[in-house]
Design a protein around this motif. Structure first.
Motif, PDB file in Angstrom:
ATOM      1  N   THR A 113       0.647  -1.367  -0.064  1.00 38.36           N
ATOM      2  CA  THR A 113      -0.223   0.072  -0.218  1.00 38.36           C
ATOM      3  C   THR A 113       0.945   0.706   0.233  1.00 38.36           C
ATOM      4  OG1 THR A 113      -2.103  -0.730   1.214  1.00 38.36           O
ATOM      5  CG2 THR A 113      -2.097   1.371   1.827  1.00 38.36           C
ATOM      6  N   ARG A 114       0.541   1.978  -0.955  1.00 41.26           N
ATOM      7  CA  ARG A 114       1.504   3.370  -1.121  1.00 41.26           C
ATOM      8  C   ARG A 114       0.473   4.863  -0.991  1.00 41.26           C
ATOM      9  NH1 ARG A 114       4.394   0.467   0.042  1.00 41.26           N
ATOM     10  NH2 ARG A 114       6.563  -0.321  -1.104  1.00 41.26           N
ATOM     11  N   ALA A 115       0.134   5.450  -0.390  1.00 40.09           N
ATOM     12  CA  ALA A 115      -0.399   6.774   0.038  1.00 40.09           C
ATOM     13  C   ALA A 115       0.549   8.218  -0.124  1.00 40.09           C
ATOM     14  CB  ALA A 115      -0.821   6.989   1.589  1.00 40.09           C
ATOM     15  N   THR A 116      -0.821   8.712  -1.227  1.00 42.18           N
ATOM     16  CA  THR A 116       0.055  10.635  -1.429  1.00 42.18           C
ATOM     17  C   THR A 116      -0.268  11.044  -0.549  1.00 42.18           C
ATOM     18  OG1 THR A 116       1.084   9.345  -3.385  1.00 42.18           O
ATOM     19  CG2 THR A 116       0.665  12.096  -3.081  1.00 42.18           C
ATOM     20  N   VAL A 117      -0.002  11.989  -0.130  1.00 39.62           N
ATOM     21  CA  VAL A 117      -0.555  12.954   1.243  1.00 39.62           C
ATOM     22  C   VAL A 117      -1.137  13.964  -0.127  1.00 39.62           C
ATOM     23  CG1 VAL A 117      -1.015  14.190   3.176  1.00 39.62           C
ATOM     24  CG2 VAL A 117      -0.845  12.303   3.104  1.00 39.62           C
ATOM     25  N   VAL A 118      -2.235  15.478  -0.472  1.00 37.82           N
ATOM     26  CA  VAL A 118      -1.468  16.242  -0.806  1.00 37.82           C
ATOM     27  C   VAL A 118      -2.313  17.557  -0.622  1.00 37.82           C
ATOM     28  CG1 VAL A 118      -2.159  17.457  -2.996  1.00 37.82           C
ATOM     29  CG2 VAL A 118      -1.395  15.616  -3.198  1.00 37.82           C
ATOM     30  N   ASP A 119      -1.425  18.575   0.061  1.00 34.57           N
ATOM     31  CA  ASP A 119      -2.609  19.783   1.239  1.00 34.57           C
ATOM     32  C   ASP A 119      -2.149  20.742   0.063  1.00 34.57           C
ATOM     33  OD1 ASP A 119      -4.246  19.504   3.406  1.00 34.57           O
ATOM     34  OD2 ASP A 119      -2.279  21.506   3.262  1.00 34.57           O
ATOM     35  N   VAL A 120      -2.965  21.889   0.164  1.00 36.18           N
ATOM     36  CA  VAL A 120      -2.175  23.009  -0.022  1.00 36.18           C
ATOM     37  C   VAL A 120      -1.056  23.726   0.495  1.00 36.18           C
ATOM     38  CG1 VAL A 120      -3.803  25.139   0.431  1.00 36.18           C
ATOM     39  CG2 VAL A 120      -3.293  24.697  -2.227  1.00 36.18           C
ATOM     40  N   ASN A 121      -1.017  23.353   2.597  1.00 35.23           N
ATOM     41  CA  ASN A 121      -0.276  24.197   2.802  1.00 35.23           C
ATOM     42  C   ASN A 121       0.981  23.640   3.411  1.00 35.23           C
ATOM     43  OD1 ASN A 121       0.260  25.500   5.253  1.00 35.23           O
ATOM     44  ND2 ASN A 121      -1.448  26.162   5.089  1.00 35.23           N
ATOM     45  N   PRO A 122       1.698  24.193   2.911  1.00 36.59           N
ATOM     46  CA  PRO A 122       3.601  23.714   3.217  1.00 36.59           C
ATOM     47  C   PRO A 122       3.827  23.255   5.022  1.00 36.59           C
ATOM     48  CG  PRO A 122       3.724  25.829   2.580  1.00 36.59           C
ATOM     49  CD  PRO A 122       2.077  25.340   2.174  1.00 36.59           C
ATOM     50  N   ASP A 123       2.948  24.104   5.531  1.00 38.63           N
ATOM     51  CA  ASP A 123       2.998  24.268   7.763  1.00 38.63           C
ATOM     52  C   ASP A 123       2.561  22.458   7.905  1.00 38.63           C
ATOM     53  OD1 ASP A 123       4.322  27.171   8.203  1.00 38.63           O
ATOM     54  OD2 ASP A 123       2.828  27.420   7.289  1.00 38.63           O
ATOM     55  N   MET A 124       0.498  22.651   6.785  1.00 35.18           N
ATOM     56  CA  MET A 124       0.169  21.553   7.263  1.00 35.18           C
ATOM     57  C   MET A 124       1.654  20.020   7.164  1.00 35.18           C
ATOM     58  SD  MET A 124      -2.517  22.058   8.951  1.00 35.18           S
ATOM     59  CE  MET A 124      -3.850  21.105   9.302  1.00 35.18           C
ATOM     60  N   LEU A 125       1.878  20.188   5.968  1.00 40.51           N
ATOM     61  CA  LEU A 125       2.686  18.972   5.545  1.00 40.51           C
ATOM     62  C   LEU A 125       3.866  18.814   6.328  1.00 40.51           C
ATOM     63  CD1 LEU A 125       2.040  19.809   1.741  1.00 40.51           C
ATOM     64  CD2 LEU A 125       1.458  17.770   3.039  1.00 40.51           C
ATOM     65  N   ARG A 126       4.105  19.562   6.600  1.00 40.05           N
ATOM     66  CA  ARG A 126       6.126  19.559   7.589  1.00 40.05           C
ATOM     67  C   ARG A 126       5.731  18.816   8.406  1.00 40.05           C
ATOM     68  NH1 ARG A 126       5.955  22.923  11.765  1.00 40.05           N
ATOM     69  NH2 ARG A 126       5.184  24.756  10.423  1.00 40.05           N
ATOM     70  N   VAL A 127       4.481  18.638   9.035  1.00 37.93           N
ATOM     71  CA  VAL A 127       4.108  18.633  10.125  1.00 37.93           C
ATOM     72  C   VAL A 127       3.765  16.828   9.812  1.00 37.93           C
ATOM     73  CG1 VAL A 127       2.548  18.998  12.246  1.00 37.93           C
ATOM     74  CG2 VAL A 127       2.828  20.261  11.371  1.00 37.93           C
ATOM     75  N   GLY A 128       3.397  16.572   9.271  1.00 36.56           N
ATOM     76  CA  GLY A 128       2.936  15.513   8.468  1.00 36.56           C
ATOM     77  C   GLY A 128       3.777  14.075   8.362  1.00 36.56           C
ATOM     78  N   ALA A 129       4.962  15.435   7.509  1.00 32.94           N
ATOM     79  CA  ALA A 129       5.964  14.519   7.197  1.00 32.94           C
ATOM     80  C   ALA A 129       6.740  14.227   8.391  1.00 32.94           C
ATOM     81  CB  ALA A 129       6.881  15.728   6.096  1.00 32.94           C
ATOM     82  N   ALA A 130       7.110  15.225   8.984  1.00 31.40           N
ATOM     83  CA  ALA A 130       7.006  14.915  10.306  1.00 31.40           C
ATOM     84  C   ALA A 130       7.159  13.633  11.748  1.00 31.40           C
ATOM     85  CB  ALA A 130       7.180  15.866  11.538  1.00 31.40           C
ATOM     86  N   ARG A 131       5.820  14.163  11.531  1.00 31.31           N
ATOM     87  CA  ARG A 131       5.037  12.500  11.906  1.00 31.31           C
ATOM     88  C   ARG A 131       5.126  11.078  11.640  1.00 31.31           C
ATOM     89  NH1 ARG A 131      -0.926  13.661  12.224  1.00 31.31           N
ATOM     90  NH2 ARG A 131      -1.166  11.960  13.549  1.00 31.31           N
ATOM     91  N   ALA A 132       5.490  11.209   9.705  1.00 33.10           N
ATOM     92  CA  ALA A 132       5.554  10.349   9.082  1.00 33.10           C
ATOM     93  C   ALA A 132       7.358   9.750   9.185  1.00 33.10           C
ATOM     94  CB  ALA A 132       5.716  10.326   7.634  1.00 33.10           C
ATOM     95  N   GLN A 133       8.207  10.700   9.513  1.00 29.04           N
ATOM     96  CA  GLN A 133       9.851   9.621   9.872  1.00 29.04           C
ATOM     97  C   GLN A 133       9.573   9.155  11.187  1.00 29.04           C
ATOM     98  OE1 GLN A 133      11.731  13.318   9.733  1.00 29.04           O
ATOM     99  NE2 GLN A 133      13.823  12.361   8.418  1.00 29.04           N
ATOM    100  N   LYS A 134       9.411   9.684  12.137  1.00 28.94           N
ATOM    101  CA  LYS A 134       8.610   9.319  13.346  1.00 28.94           C
ATOM    102  C   LYS A 134       8.205   7.651  13.819  1.00 28.94           C
ATOM    103  CE  LYS A 134       8.224  12.557  17.356  1.00 28.94           C
ATOM    104  NZ  LYS A 134       7.422  13.223  18.124  1.00 28.94           N
ATOM    105  N   ARG A 135       7.149   7.760  12.325  1.00 26.01           N
ATOM    106  CA  ARG A 135       6.416   6.282  12.674  1.00 26.01           C
ATOM    107  C   ARG A 135       7.219   5.441  11.681  1.00 26.01           C
ATOM    108  NH1 ARG A 135       0.297   6.668  12.461  1.00 26.01           N
ATOM    109  NH2 ARG A 135      -0.528   8.132  13.848  1.00 26.01           N
ATOM    110  N   ARG A 136       8.545   5.904  11.118  1.00 22.71           N
ATOM    111  CA  ARG A 136       9.263   5.335   9.730  1.00 22.71           C
ATOM    112  C   ARG A 136       8.426   4.606   9.036  1.00 22.71           C
ATOM    113  NH1 ARG A 136      13.859   4.118  12.592  1.00 22.71           N
ATOM    114  NH2 ARG A 136      13.763   3.792  14.770  1.00 22.71           N
ATOM    115  N   GLU A 137       7.504   5.699   8.222  1.00 22.43           N
ATOM    116  CA  GLU A 137       6.536   5.529   7.213  1.00 22.43           C
ATOM    117  C   GLU A 137       6.812   6.218   5.996  1.00 22.43           C
ATOM    118  OE1 GLU A 137       4.301   3.654   7.071  1.00 22.43           O
ATOM    119  OE2 GLU A 137       3.193   3.332   8.695  1.00 22.43           O
TER     120      GLU A 137
END
Ligand SMILES: C[S@@+](CC[C@H](N)C(=O)[O-])C[C@H]1O[C@@H](n2cnc3c(N)ncnc32)[C@H](O)[C@@H]1O
Length: 252
Positions: free
Chosen positions: A90-114
């Motif tokens: 399974t592969r998921a792509t998150v699209v959002d217009v707001n880089p600040d929200m994406l930054r928080v999401g990417a940091a969470r993904a890194q923490k979860r090793r996702e």
């Protein structure tokens, strides 16, 4: 002179269509770092249950590849659930217009090793930077009411889905029982902006969120819009007495 058709709602205000996105972006820029905490506080944790139900409806397969797109995906809540529910492929792509929200999401993904299974991509729901017929599933949770031209976002959802792909949208809806509606309205008007101010320092941002919920079309009207975008078997399920609804459609 501008026409009525070139205007839209930003909460209770009528604003030119072209201005709404910038105003929405300011809201999420201000709240990005405390967005997840606020979601828990505002909804008493219910948003987690609603998102679990959304992903249970999607049912990503465990033994086949599944390409998922979560639009207005913000800090990744839905994408993490899709990755957890699906299999290795399974592969998921998150699209959002707001880089600040994406930054928080990417940091969470890194923490979860996702990091390998979930990617975060800046883009607008109205003009997705993605090819045609590329995804098996499309979700948008608490996102579409922020999009100035919802019909464009729906057309884009249809375009990027493969035949047989499923569209699911989780959004605030209408409470049917008048007394419950009055309680929810009072809570939204009084508590949410105050909570927003206390936690994020920004009351008006949360007043916008409350007002935008009221401006969102009733579920039968939104189901018509899903149908008009080309989706088959458009239907919706109310949850928590109609506080939210999950809309579904298939690209057949
Ligand atoms: C209420 S948040 C929802 C985030 C996430 N889906 C969730 O349920 O936690 C709304 C999100 O929509 C995003 N958004 C607003 N307008 C958008 C647009 N035109 N295209 C893509 N994302 C947009 C915002 O940046 C924000 O991250």
């Amino acid at each position: 002179m501008s026409t009525a058709a070139a205007h839209t709602h930003f909460g209770e205000r009528t604003v030119p269509l072209d201005e709404k996105q910038g105003l929405v972006d300011d809201v999420f820029h201000k709240v990005a770092d405390r967005y997840d905490l606020m979601n828990d506080l505002m909804s008493f944790g219910l948003h987690r249950v609603w998102k679990d139900i959304l992903v249970a409806k999607l049912r990503p397969p465990r033994h086949r590849p599944f390409r998922h797109l979560d639009v207005a995906g913000g800090t990744g809540d839905v994408a993490f659930r899709v990755a957890a529910a699906g299999g290795e492929a399974t592969r998921a792509t998150v699209v959002d217009v707001n880089p600040d929200m994406l930054r928080v999401g990417a940091a969470r993904a890194q923490k979860r090793r996702e990091g390998a299974r979930i990617r975060f991509l800046e883009g607008n729901a109205e003009a997705l930077p993605l090819p045609d017929a590329a995804f098996d599933g499309y979700t948008i949770a608490f996102g579409i009411r922020n999009v100035p031209r919802m019909e464009r976002a729906l057309a884009e959802a249809y375009r990027v889905l493969k035949r047989g792909g499923r569209f699911l949208c989780l959004e605030f809806s209408r409470v049917d029982v008048p007394i419950v509606d009055a309680i929810v309205a009072a809570y939204c008007d009084a508590a949410i902006p105050a909570l927003g101010k206390a936690v994020t320092g920004d009351g008006p941002a949360y007043r916008y969120l409350v007002e935008s919920i009221r401006k969102f079309p009733p579920p039968d009207r939104f189901a018509d819009m899903v149908r008009e975008a080309g989706f088959s078997r458009a239907e919706f399920t109310r949850l928590t007495g109609g506080v939210v609804a999950i809309h579904s459609g298939w690209k057949l």
